[in-house]
Design a protein around this motif. Structure first.
Motif, short mmCIF file in Angstrom:
data_model
loop_
_atom_site.label_atom_id
_atom_site.label_comp_id
_atom_site.label_asym_id
_atom_site.label_seq_id
_atom_site.Cartn_x
_atom_site.Cartn_y
_atom_site.Cartn_z
N ARG A 182 87.22 18.31 120.68
CA ARG A 182 88.19 18.99 121.85
C ARG A 182 89.55 19.05 121.12
O ARG A 182 90.68 19.95 120.78
N ALA A 183 89.76 17.92 120.41
CA ALA A 183 91.17 17.23 119.37
C ALA A 183 91.14 18.02 118.36
O ALA A 183 92.34 18.43 118.04
N LEU A 184 89.44 17.80 117.78
CA LEU A 184 89.99 17.93 116.45
C LEU A 184 89.50 19.89 116.17
O LEU A 184 89.37 20.12 115.03
N ARG A 185 89.35 20.74 117.21
CA ARG A 185 88.90 21.43 117.39
C ARG A 185 87.74 21.82 116.34
O ARG A 185 86.99 22.97 115.53
N VAL A 186 86.39 21.22 116.69
CA VAL A 186 85.43 21.51 116.11
C VAL A 186 84.28 21.53 116.64
O VAL A 186 84.44 21.50 117.87
N GLU A 187 82.90 21.92 117.01
CA GLU A 187 81.97 22.30 117.49
C GLU A 187 81.03 20.64 117.61
O GLU A 187 81.31 20.38 116.24
N ALA A 188 80.08 20.86 118.44
CA ALA A 188 79.71 18.86 118.51
C ALA A 188 78.36 19.61 117.31
O ALA A 188 77.80 20.31 117.55
N PRO A 189 77.70 18.46 116.82
CA PRO A 189 77.01 18.87 115.38
C PRO A 189 75.85 18.80 115.37
O PRO A 189 74.86 18.36 114.70
N ALA A 190 75.01 17.72 116.84
CA ALA A 190 74.22 17.77 116.91
C ALA A 190 73.75 18.12 118.58
O ALA A 190 74.60 17.70 119.45
N PRO A 191 72.15 18.07 119.09
CA PRO A 191 72.25 18.32 120.72
C PRO A 191 71.97 16.78 121.23
O PRO A 191 72.47 15.91 120.46
N GLU A 192 72.52 17.21 122.58
CA GLU A 192 72.69 16.24 122.87
C GLU A 192 71.48 14.69 123.24
O GLU A 192 71.70 13.57 123.05
N SER A 193 70.19 15.55 123.26
CA SER A 193 69.57 14.50 123.53
C SER A 193 69.16 13.85 121.96
O SER A 193 68.29 12.92 122.21
N MET A 194 70.20 13.62 120.83
CA MET A 194 69.76 12.77 119.42
C MET A 194 71.19 11.99 120.11
O MET A 194 71.44 11.76 118.65
N ILE A 195 72.00 11.71 120.57
CA ILE A 195 73.18 10.93 120.47
C ILE A 195 72.97 9.27 121.66
O ILE A 195 72.14 10.12 122.74
#
Length: 396
Positions: A306-319
């Protein structure tokens, strides 16, 4: 900004420490336990190694084996996962033209171990290119298995990748690759204490993992598990008395790995205390510890995106407990850092007292920021990091 569990550790209150993933951190209780072991050793060194060490090692391995899901007969302590990979690489019987498969998200030191083994035999190392950002597990499986050939003799895969913090589908990979008759070496440097682990059920030919990271044991504590049908050809890097021991009550594998000679074994013997200490910090034990750290990593990733204005690079299942987010590409005018790999890293430390890795990936100028969330961390620390990044990167 620390969590209410932070007093269990000795981390400096002067620093916002979001880099547990690199070297870990030892709780005070575990630190004191290790000190008492060292005092016991130095009080009477001969008695320690002749009378006390073996039963203490047996007890430690029984407790550790229960934690990682395997028999004490099938693993040995090593100093770190890199040493575990080196041990496997040094024991491989390779021929000219053979291939060792790894990936571009594997830890550099471990890839170097494969390179050395390949060079000695006239073999070669092949690197699969893993996607990042990644849509899901299928992409990872396809990227790795797509590079397998009839010359592939070993595949090394990370359980959790170091630069990107992805939890890879090692169960699927082991099942599919070993189903083709090719051994798998799992680099589980971040596995123990971050994700549920049952080494026996996984069934990989080799698994090596650190205890000094997410289990919070002292530095120099890790393990190498070798499946029983692969133990006959596996030798430790340090060849000691076990190599020609006349004893028949223990396997050759255990005789060689359990006693490497005169070293400080206090880190190995302290692992059970770390398992008890950290697991005891939450009412639900280790499942709750891992769940809490993962939830904090996901919340921290959301805060950074949110702060850097970028998209999450991977699904939550891989974190798991690590999360990486893409940063703007490095600018040429930033100059060379003094101590750290990236000038931004230098400024975060010197100007904001934040310890967090800035990772160049996949190649310059692309880079990531990777947070590691341990129980001493709070979301407020990630919010502080986010503001520091916005300031340094001039994001308005």
């Amino acid at each position: 900004m620390w969590s209410d569990l932070a007093p269990h550790w000795r981390l400096s209150p002067e620093v916002v420490f979001l880099n547990h993933g690199s070297f870990g951190a030892v709780p005070s209780v575990v630190h004191e336990h290790q000190r008492r072991l060292r005092d016991l050793l130095e009080a009477e060194p001969v008695r320690f190694f002749v009378e006390l060490y073996e039963p203490m090692m047996d007890q430690a391995k029984a407790e550790v084996g229960a934690f990682i899901g395997c028999s004490p007969e099938d693993f040995g302590f090593v100093l770190n996962a890199t040493m575990g990979v080196n041990t496997v690489a040094a024991s491989l019987e390779l021929s000219p033209g053979d291939e060792l498969l790894t990936s571009d998200q594997e830890y550099n030191a471990c890839n170097n171990a494969l390179e050395r083994a390949a060079q000695r035999a006239g073999a070669r190392v092949v690197r699969a290119s893993l996607p990042f950002p990644v849509a899901g597990e299928d992409q990872v499986v396809q990227a790795i298995t797509g590079r397998i050939t009839d010359r592939t003799r070993l595949v090394m895969v990370s359980h959790i990748t170091s630069p990107t913090g992805l939890v890879l589908p090692v169960e699927r990979l082991v099942r599919e690759i070993q189903g083709r008759g090719i051994d798998v070496l799992v680099d589980g440097a971040h596995g123990p204490g971050m994700v549920p682990l049952n080494v026996d059920s996984l069934g990989a030919a080799y698994y090596t993992g650190n205890f000094h990271k997410w289990v919070c044991a002292p530095k120099g504590s890790a393990f190498l598990h070798v499946r029983r049908d692969r133990q006959a050809k596996m030798r430790p890097l340090i060849v000691s008395h076990g190599a020609n021991s006349p004893r028949k009550d223990r396997s050759r594998f255990r005789l060689e790995f359990d006693y490497p000679g005169t070293i400080d074994v206090s880190a190995w013997l302290s692992v059970p205390e770390a398992i008890r200490c950290v697991g005891g910090m939450m009412p639900g034990g280790w499942p709750e510890v891992m769940k809490r750290n993962r939830e904090m990593a996901l919340l921290g990733r959301e805060t950074l995106c949110r702060a850097l204005r970028v998209e999450a690079p991977a699904p939550e299942s891989m974190i798991g407990s690590l999360a990486a987010v893409r940063l703007p590409d490095r600018r040429q005018e930033e100059g060379a850092p003094v101590k750290y790999a990236d000038p931004l890293n230098e400024r975060l430390v010197s100007r904001h007292a934040v310890q967090v890795p800035i990772v160049t990936y996949p190649a310059p100028p692309a880079r990531l920021v990777r947070i590691a969330m341990q129980m001493y961390n709070s979301i407020e620390q990630v919010e502080y990091l986010a503001e520091a990044l916005r300031e340094e990167l001039d994001i308005r």
